[in-house]
Design a protein around this motif. Structure first.
Motif, PDB file in Angstrom:
ATOM      1  N   MET A 245      41.138  44.340  40.575  1.00  0.00           N
ATOM      2  CA  MET A 245      41.981  43.973  41.716  1.00  0.00           C
ATOM      3  C   MET A 245      41.871  45.005  42.841  1.00  0.00           C
ATOM      4  N   ILE A 246      41.846  46.277  42.496  1.00  0.00           N
ATOM      5  CA  ILE A 246      41.775  47.311  43.530  1.00  0.00           C
ATOM      6  C   ILE A 246      40.386  47.335  44.167  1.00  0.00           C
ATOM      7  N   ARG A 247      39.352  47.104  43.371  1.00  0.00           N
ATOM      8  CA  ARG A 247      37.988  47.099  43.915  1.00  0.00           C
ATOM      9  C   ARG A 247      37.743  45.921  44.842  1.00  0.00           C
ATOM     10  N   ASN A 248      38.309  44.766  44.493  1.00  0.00           N
ATOM     11  CA  ASN A 248      37.893  43.534  45.158  1.00  0.00           C
ATOM     12  C   ASN A 248      38.977  42.815  45.948  1.00  0.00           C
ATOM     13  N   ASP A 249      40.239  43.143  45.742  1.00  0.00           N
ATOM     14  CA  ASP A 249      41.292  42.369  46.393  1.00  0.00           C
ATOM     15  C   ASP A 249      42.435  43.261  46.874  1.00  0.00           C
ATOM     16  N   LEU A 250      42.076  44.433  47.402  1.00  0.00           N
ATOM     17  CA  LEU A 250      43.101  45.382  47.834  1.00  0.00           C
ATOM     18  C   LEU A 250      43.952  44.820  48.963  1.00  0.00           C
ATOM     19  N   SER A 251      43.345  44.015  49.827  1.00  0.00           N
ATOM     20  CA  SER A 251      44.101  43.472  50.962  1.00  0.00           C
ATOM     21  C   SER A 251      45.241  42.570  50.494  1.00  0.00           C
ATOM     22  N   SER A 252      45.006  41.803  49.419  1.00  0.00           N
ATOM     23  CA  SER A 252      46.077  40.933  48.918  1.00  0.00           C
ATOM     24  C   SER A 252      47.204  41.762  48.318  1.00  0.00           C
ATOM     25  N   LEU A 253      46.855  42.896  47.719  1.00  0.00           N
ATOM     26  CA  LEU A 253      47.883  43.766  47.155  1.00  0.00           C
ATOM     27  C   LEU A 253      48.736  44.385  48.257  1.00  0.00           C
ATOM     28  N   GLU A 254      48.104  44.663  49.388  1.00  0.00           N
ATOM     29  CA  GLU A 254      48.838  45.232  50.525  1.00  0.00           C
ATOM     30  C   GLU A 254      49.857  44.237  51.088  1.00  0.00           C
ATOM     31  N   ASN A 255      49.594  42.946  50.868  1.00  0.00           N
ATOM     32  CA  ASN A 255      50.460  41.911  51.442  1.00  0.00           C
ATOM     33  C   ASN A 255      51.366  41.240  50.412  1.00  0.00           C
ATOM     34  N   CYS A 256      51.274  41.663  49.158  1.00  0.00           N
ATOM     35  CA  CYS A 256      52.088  41.039  48.110  1.00  0.00           C
ATOM     36  C   CYS A 256      52.623  42.113  47.175  1.00  0.00           C
ATOM     37  N   SER A 257      53.868  42.475  47.355  1.00  0.00           N
ATOM     38  CA  SER A 257      54.447  43.560  46.563  1.00  0.00           C
ATOM     39  C   SER A 257      54.500  43.209  45.080  1.00  0.00           C
ATOM     40  N   GLU A 258      54.682  41.931  44.760  1.00  0.00           N
ATOM     41  CA  GLU A 258      54.754  41.524  43.353  1.00  0.00           C
ATOM     42  C   GLU A 258      53.427  41.779  42.651  1.00  0.00           C
ATOM     43  N   SER A 259      52.308  41.412  43.302  1.00  0.00           N
ATOM     44  CA  SER A 259      50.984  41.655  42.727  1.00  0.00           C
ATOM     45  C   SER A 259      50.710  43.151  42.612  1.00  0.00           C
ATOM     46  N   ALA A 260      51.115  43.904  43.643  1.00  0.00           N
ATOM     47  CA  ALA A 260      50.899  45.350  43.628  1.00  0.00           C
ATOM     48  C   ALA A 260      51.661  46.000  42.479  1.00  0.00           C
ATOM     49  N   GLU A 261      52.890  45.558  42.254  1.00  0.00           N
ATOM     50  CA  GLU A 261      53.685  46.111  41.160  1.00  0.00           C
ATOM     51  C   GLU A 261      53.057  45.783  39.804  1.00  0.00           C
ATOM     52  N   LYS A 262      52.494  44.578  39.696  1.00  0.00           N
ATOM     53  CA  LYS A 262      51.832  44.195  38.449  1.00  0.00           C
ATOM     54  C   LYS A 262      50.633  45.103  38.172  1.00  0.00           C
ATOM     55  N   VAL A 263      49.841  45.367  39.205  1.00  0.00           N
ATOM     56  CA  VAL A 263      48.673  46.234  39.046  1.00  0.00           C
ATOM     57  C   VAL A 263      49.110  47.651  38.682  1.00  0.00           C
ATOM     58  N   LEU A 264      50.168  48.130  39.312  1.00  0.00           N
ATOM     59  CA  LEU A 264      50.657  49.478  38.995  1.00  0.00           C
ATOM     60  C   LEU A 264      51.144  49.550  37.543  1.00  0.00           C
ATOM     61  N   ARG A 265      51.812  48.508  37.072  1.00  0.00           N
ATOM     62  CA  ARG A 265      52.244  48.475  35.667  1.00  0.00           C
ATOM     63  C   ARG A 265      51.042  48.497  34.732  1.00  0.00           C
ATOM     64  N   CYS A 266      49.991  47.799  35.123  1.00  0.00           N
ATOM     65  CA  CYS A 266      48.761  47.792  34.319  1.00  0.00           C
ATOM     66  C   CYS A 266      48.171  49.202  34.212  1.00  0.00           C
ATOM     67  N   LEU A 267      48.154  49.901  35.307  1.00  0.00           N
ATOM     68  CA  LEU A 267      47.601  51.259  35.307  1.00  0.00           C
ATOM     69  C   LEU A 267      48.464  52.195  34.466  1.00  0.00           C
ATOM     70  N   GLU A 268      49.773  52.025  34.524  1.00  0.00           N
ATOM     71  CA  GLU A 268      50.660  52.856  33.710  1.00  0.00           C
ATOM     72  C   GLU A 268      50.440  52.577  32.224  1.00  0.00           C
ATOM     73  N   THR A 269      50.219  51.312  31.863  1.00  0.00           N
ATOM     74  CA  THR A 269      49.935  50.958  30.476  1.00  0.00           C
ATOM     75  C   THR A 269      48.618  51.567  30.019  1.00  0.00           C
ATOM     76  N   ALA A 270      47.646  51.595  30.922  1.00  0.00           N
ATOM     77  CA  ALA A 270      46.328  52.134  30.577  1.00  0.00           C
ATOM     78  C   ALA A 270      46.367  53.630  30.289  1.00  0.00           C
ATOM     79  N   LYS A 271      47.424  54.311  30.744  1.00  0.00           N
ATOM     80  CA  LYS A 271      47.550  55.750  30.469  1.00  0.00           C
ATOM     81  C   LYS A 271      47.787  56.045  28.990  1.00  0.00           C
TER      82      LYS A 271
END
Length: 292
Positions: free
Chosen positions: A66-92
């Motif tokens: 998502m960050i590599r290919n669809d960063l613009s959509s994340l900038e415009n959708c807080s719900e999607s951005a929060e989902k991606v951030l949760r994914c990264l926290e899980t990956a830790k």
């Protein structure tokens, strides 16, 4: 940004769900990198995550895509951005995905999407701590320092590190050379001239690697060095590449650029600006030839 994923770190699947996730990883990777079918790849990464929401690899791969290919959509959708951030926290939660690149991605998301500069800075630093040769993290951190924090001196240090590790990193070269140009304006001689010479050499090397990209910067350096002929040449290159707009706005931007001050009274420059205002598609060199 690096084009990385977590599939290479996966161990042998332990159950049927992990096996399905693994197959989806392989499919998504092929769709993204070999077939350039990014929408289908995104669906495959998303399906893997749906199959096993707690799988750190599934979380990492989805967030990275998502960050590599669809960063613009994340900038415009807080719900999607929060989902991606949760994914990264899980990956830790596992060493295999708790990597330098993971923190690089967290930093990008924090800066570009959430505007959390403090978290972005700490994440970039953690990324570099884990891998001091991660060129993408070093470059992204330099760009963050330069553009977000306005700390051009520290940014220059990291641009240099990027160039040391990857001598063909054109954007780092351009940015570092631009820093040298700005630095030269506050220096006395001979340091000022030496900084301009070094900047020009770097821009010229960048031009060899990516012809035309630093053309306008080379025009500015040539003007600062009082080399009108070279300034005319590089402005012509910039115009041919579409880096200068035809019309009043294009002419105004040139007239207001302080780096071009030394050539603004040259007949060819005045003629070029007039041609821009009248929507005439003549470069400075072509205009000079026509008037001679």
């Amino acid at each position: 940004m690096a084009d990385k994923d977590a599939t290479g770190s996966l161990e042998k699947p332990k159950n049927q769900t992990e096996e399905q996730v693994w197959k989806l990883f392989e499919l998504a990777h092929k769709l993204e990198h070999q077939l350039d079918r990014k929408e289908d790849a995104g669906r495959a990464y998303s399906k893997a995550l749906d199959l096993d929401p707690t799988n750190p690899f599934a979380n990492y791969a989805f967030a990275s895509f998502m960050i590599r290919n669809d960063l613009s959509s994340l900038e415009n959708c807080s719900e999607s951005a929060e989902k991606v951030l949760r994914c990264l926290e899980t990956a830790k939660k596992t060493d295999e995905t708790n990597t330098s690149e993971l923190y690089n991605l967290i930093a990008i998301l924090s800066c570009r999407v959430n505007g959390d500069f403090e978290k972005a800075g700490l994440s970039f630093e953690k990324s570099i701590e884990l891998d001091s040769k991660n060129v993408d993290a070093l470059y992204n951190y330099a760009n963050f320092l330069d553009q977000a924090l306005g700390d051009s001196s520290r940014a220059a240090e990291f641009y240099q590190k990027v160039i040391e590790l990857n001598p063909n990193h054109v954007t780092a070269m351009n940015n570092y050379a631009a820093f040298l140009v700005e630095k030269s304006k506050a220096q006395a001689e001979p340091e000022s001239s030496n900084a301009l010479k070094k900047a020009k050499m770097i821009f010229e090397k960048a031009n060899e690697l990516s012809p035309g990209l630093p053309a306008f910067n080379l025009a500015c350096v040539s003007s600062l060095q009082n080399d009108g002929e070279q300034a005319k040449h590089w402005l012509s290159e910039s115009f041919r590449l579409g880096l200068i707009d035809i019309g009043e706005q294009g002419a105004q931007l040139l007239m207001e650029d302080p780096d071009l001050e030394n050539v603004k009274q040259e007949p060819w420059f005045l003629s070029f600006c007039e041609n821009l205002r009248s929507n005439t598609s003549l470069s400075p060199e072509e205009g000079a030839m026509e008037s001679s």
